[in-house]
Design a protein around this motif. Structure first.
Motif, PDB file in Angstrom:
ATOM      1  N   PHE A 192     -69.258 -44.727 -16.621  1.00  0.00           N
ATOM      2  CA  PHE A 192     -68.658 -43.956 -17.874  1.00  0.00           C
ATOM      3  C   PHE A 192     -69.629 -43.142 -18.517  1.00  0.00           C
ATOM      4  O   PHE A 192     -69.539 -42.029 -18.797  1.00  0.00           O
ATOM      5  N   LEU A 193     -71.201 -43.829 -18.374  1.00  0.00           N
ATOM      6  CA  LEU A 193     -72.175 -42.545 -18.675  1.00  0.00           C
ATOM      7  C   LEU A 193     -72.388 -41.507 -17.964  1.00  0.00           C
ATOM      8  O   LEU A 193     -72.961 -40.564 -18.479  1.00  0.00           O
ATOM      9  N   LEU A 194     -71.640 -41.425 -16.822  1.00  0.00           N
ATOM     10  CA  LEU A 194     -72.016 -40.328 -15.860  1.00  0.00           C
ATOM     11  C   LEU A 194     -70.817 -38.753 -16.186  1.00  0.00           C
ATOM     12  O   LEU A 194     -70.987 -38.070 -15.620  1.00  0.00           O
ATOM     13  N   PHE A 195     -69.891 -39.280 -17.071  1.00  0.00           N
ATOM     14  CA  PHE A 195     -68.995 -38.388 -17.316  1.00  0.00           C
ATOM     15  C   PHE A 195     -69.826 -37.227 -18.284  1.00  0.00           C
ATOM     16  O   PHE A 195     -70.426 -37.481 -19.037  1.00  0.00           O
ATOM     17  N   GLY A 196     -69.140 -36.018 -18.215  1.00  0.00           N
ATOM     18  CA  GLY A 196     -69.540 -34.960 -18.998  1.00  0.00           C
ATOM     19  C   GLY A 196     -68.981 -35.152 -20.346  1.00  0.00           C
ATOM     20  O   GLY A 196     -68.202 -35.961 -20.612  1.00  0.00           O
ATOM     21  N   GLU A 210     -57.943 -41.247 -26.436  1.00  0.00           N
ATOM     22  CA  GLU A 210     -56.960 -41.883 -25.767  1.00  0.00           C
ATOM     23  C   GLU A 210     -57.043 -43.353 -26.223  1.00  0.00           C
ATOM     24  O   GLU A 210     -56.217 -43.922 -26.620  1.00  0.00           O
ATOM     25  N   GLN A 211     -58.316 -43.951 -26.133  1.00  0.00           N
ATOM     26  CA  GLN A 211     -58.575 -45.140 -26.345  1.00  0.00           C
ATOM     27  C   GLN A 211     -59.798 -45.632 -26.567  1.00  0.00           C
ATOM     28  O   GLN A 211     -60.895 -44.893 -26.459  1.00  0.00           O
ATOM     29  N   PRO A 212     -59.981 -46.778 -27.431  1.00  0.00           N
ATOM     30  CA  PRO A 212     -61.599 -47.059 -27.869  1.00  0.00           C
ATOM     31  C   PRO A 212     -62.047 -47.595 -26.440  1.00  0.00           C
ATOM     32  O   PRO A 212     -61.631 -48.098 -25.757  1.00  0.00           O
ATOM     33  N   TYR A 213     -63.344 -47.137 -26.670  1.00  0.00           N
ATOM     34  CA  TYR A 213     -64.217 -47.442 -25.317  1.00  0.00           C
ATOM     35  C   TYR A 213     -64.801 -49.107 -25.624  1.00  0.00           C
ATOM     36  O   TYR A 213     -65.223 -49.120 -26.659  1.00  0.00           O
ATOM     37  N   ARG A 214     -64.650 -49.646 -24.552  1.00  0.00           N
ATOM     38  CA  ARG A 214     -65.218 -51.050 -24.765  1.00  0.00           C
ATOM     39  C   ARG A 214     -66.111 -51.480 -23.422  1.00  0.00           C
ATOM     40  O   ARG A 214     -65.621 -51.110 -22.346  1.00  0.00           O
ATOM     41  N   PHE A 229     -68.998 -52.954 -28.665  1.00  0.00           N
ATOM     42  CA  PHE A 229     -70.057 -53.509 -27.486  1.00  0.00           C
ATOM     43  C   PHE A 229     -70.390 -55.092 -27.875  1.00  0.00           C
ATOM     44  O   PHE A 229     -70.466 -55.114 -28.968  1.00  0.00           O
ATOM     45  N   THR A 230     -70.091 -55.801 -26.682  1.00  0.00           N
ATOM     46  CA  THR A 230     -70.209 -57.399 -26.856  1.00  0.00           C
ATOM     47  C   THR A 230     -71.531 -57.759 -25.989  1.00  0.00           C
ATOM     48  O   THR A 230     -71.421 -57.392 -24.883  1.00  0.00           O
ATOM     49  N   PHE A 231     -72.356 -58.394 -26.924  1.00  0.00           N
ATOM     50  CA  PHE A 231     -73.409 -58.898 -26.018  1.00  0.00           C
ATOM     51  C   PHE A 231     -73.371 -60.635 -26.062  1.00  0.00           C
ATOM     52  O   PHE A 231     -72.934 -61.083 -26.899  1.00  0.00           O
ATOM     53  N   THR A 232     -73.265 -61.170 -24.950  1.00  0.00           N
ATOM     54  CA  THR A 232     -72.955 -62.601 -24.586  1.00  0.00           C
ATOM     55  C   THR A 232     -74.293 -63.058 -23.674  1.00  0.00           C
ATOM     56  O   THR A 232     -74.372 -62.568 -22.524  1.00  0.00           O
ATOM     57  N   ALA A 233     -75.125 -64.123 -24.381  1.00  0.00           N
ATOM     58  CA  ALA A 233     -76.185 -64.400 -23.443  1.00  0.00           C
ATOM     59  C   ALA A 233     -75.895 -65.233 -22.227  1.00  0.00           C
ATOM     60  O   ALA A 233     -75.211 -66.349 -22.558  1.00  0.00           O
ATOM     61  N   GLY A 246     -73.685 -65.036 -28.993  1.00  0.00           N
ATOM     62  CA  GLY A 246     -73.919 -63.200 -29.050  1.00  0.00           C
ATOM     63  C   GLY A 246     -73.115 -62.891 -30.031  1.00  0.00           C
ATOM     64  O   GLY A 246     -73.072 -63.299 -31.158  1.00  0.00           O
ATOM     65  N   PHE A 247     -72.871 -61.534 -30.093  1.00  0.00           N
ATOM     66  CA  PHE A 247     -72.227 -60.747 -31.070  1.00  0.00           C
ATOM     67  C   PHE A 247     -71.310 -59.513 -30.468  1.00  0.00           C
ATOM     68  O   PHE A 247     -71.567 -59.233 -29.462  1.00  0.00           O
ATOM     69  N   THR A 248     -70.743 -58.990 -31.454  1.00  0.00           N
ATOM     70  CA  THR A 248     -69.901 -57.734 -31.174  1.00  0.00           C
ATOM     71  C   THR A 248     -70.039 -56.852 -32.344  1.00  0.00           C
ATOM     72  O   THR A 248     -69.897 -57.034 -33.382  1.00  0.00           O
ATOM     73  N   LEU A 249     -70.288 -55.609 -31.742  1.00  0.00           N
ATOM     74  CA  LEU A 249     -70.496 -54.698 -32.612  1.00  0.00           C
ATOM     75  C   LEU A 249     -69.553 -53.300 -32.449  1.00  0.00           C
ATOM     76  O   LEU A 249     -69.307 -53.012 -31.208  1.00  0.00           O
ATOM     77  N   THR A 250     -69.199 -52.746 -33.480  1.00  0.00           N
ATOM     78  CA  THR A 250     -68.485 -51.465 -33.341  1.00  0.00           C
ATOM     79  C   THR A 250     -69.350 -50.138 -33.581  1.00  0.00           C
ATOM     80  O   THR A 250     -69.695 -50.236 -34.730  1.00  0.00           O
TER      81      THR A 250
END
Length: 345
Positions: free
Chosen positions: A60-64, A74-78, A93-97, A192-196
């Motif tokens: 997804f990072l490569l999209f213009g 259209e939809q939240p990015y996760r 974005f969720t981080f889980t160790a 871990g944790f989840t951030l918006t």
């Protein structure tokens, strides 16, 4: 590959190590290599595809930018958050160790005209056992801050928000500019944790790190006593098309007899090998209002346009910028700065 940053929990701000010298300069670009590559990937450039692995994990990072904005509507990015990460769009974005992670940092960058808000959705870390989760208002790389302490409205200690101290009493933290970052340590697998991440409009963006190596921008400081920097993490050509300084109640500011010494409102061009504008070399000063063009090539790892304002006037500078081509670095000509900060390719 490692990016260097200062761990706020480490005594004396101890930094991590950096990868060995490759094809870029031996200082700032080695320290920022990960960020430079991902920023280029965000624009779809193919010059640095040796880090394809990072892009493959998140195509997804490569999209213009236009396509990203359309999909955002259209939809939240996760997606999962990595121990070392850079993100350029809103989402959850969720981080889980999977194993103990001791030195992690996530860099967030938005459009220049936006603030970034970081919201804790869920946090499961062991603060008593040495875990931490901190939001920093700006970026830190190898102990250097952007914005610098001179340019940021808050003292450095207030730019950190520590979850282990504040808990959810400060569930949402908003940045003062278009960049922010999160430091974290999670030692227990499964925690871990989840951030918006969300963004809000910034009518008068002051301190900006450019997402792109090319563009056009206007810095406007309306009756505020502050310094504003626009940072381009590339060797760059700067073309200033318009500069308005010292206008107050319709009266133009008087031109000084020589230079910019003693002038409360001016623009300077800086170059250097670090992130902090206050530690960079002033290469040119502009204190006379004019309609351009005025241009300069600055062959530094980091190029900055910085406006210093007394707060008595409305100041504005409009400029274009582009990354220098390799041949321009090898054989500079015209109005260029080479001796202070040329980085071999």
């Amino acid at each position: 590959m490692k990016v260097c940053w200062r761990s706020p929990q480490a005594p004396g701000g101890k930094s991590t190590g950096c990868r060995s010298k490759a094809s870029m300069s031996a200082t700032f670009k080695l320290q920022c290599h990960f960020i430079l590559i991902v920023l280029v990937a965000l624009r779809g450039e193919g010059r640095y595809l040796e880090l394809r692995e990072a892009a493959d994990q998140d195509r997804f990072l490569l999209f213009g930018s236009d396509l990203k904005r359309a999909l955002e509507g259209e939809q939240p990015y996760r997606r999962a958050l990595r121990c070392l990460d850079l993100l350029s769009l809103p989402g959850q974005f969720t981080f889980t160790a999977a194993r103990p992670q001791l030195h992690c940092a996530a860099f967030f960058i938005s459009e220049p005209e936006e603030f970034i808000s970081v919201r804790y959705d869920a946090v499961a870390i062991d603060c008593q056992g040495g875990d931490f989760l901190q939001v920093f208002d700006g970026w830190i790389l190898k102990g250097e801050k952007f914005p610098s302490s001179q340019d940021h409205p808050l003292p450095t200690t207030e730019r950190y928000v520590d979850f282990c101290k504040s808990g959810l009493s400060r569930r949402t933290i908003r940045s003062s500019q278009n960049v922010a970052m999160v430091f974290f340590r999670v030692q227990e697998p499964g925690n871990g944790f989840t951030l918006t991440i969300t963004t809000d409009p910034n009518l008068f963006p002051c301190n900006v790190i450019s997402q792109t190596p090319n563009g056009r921008f206007s810095l406007v400081v309306p009756h505020q006593h502050r310094n504003c920097s626009f940072s381009i993490i590339y060797p760059a050509a700067i073309k200033i098309s318009d500069l308005t300084l010292g206008h107050f109640r319709g009266l133009p500011f008087k031109k000084p007899s020589v230079g910019c010494a003693g002038v409360g409102d001016f623009v300077e061009l800086l170059g250097g090998t670090g992130l902090d504008p206050s530690k960079m070399t002033p290469l040119a000063g502009l204190c006379h209002p004019f309609h351009g063009p005025a241009q300069m090539k600055i062959a530094c790892d980091n190029t900055v346009v910085r406006m210093v304002s007394s707060g008595q006037h409305i100041n504005r500078v409009t400029f274009e910028y582009r990354q220098l081509e390799p041949y321009e670095l090898e054989s500079p000509d015209g109005n260029s700065i080479r001796e202070f900060c040329l980085s071999p390719l």
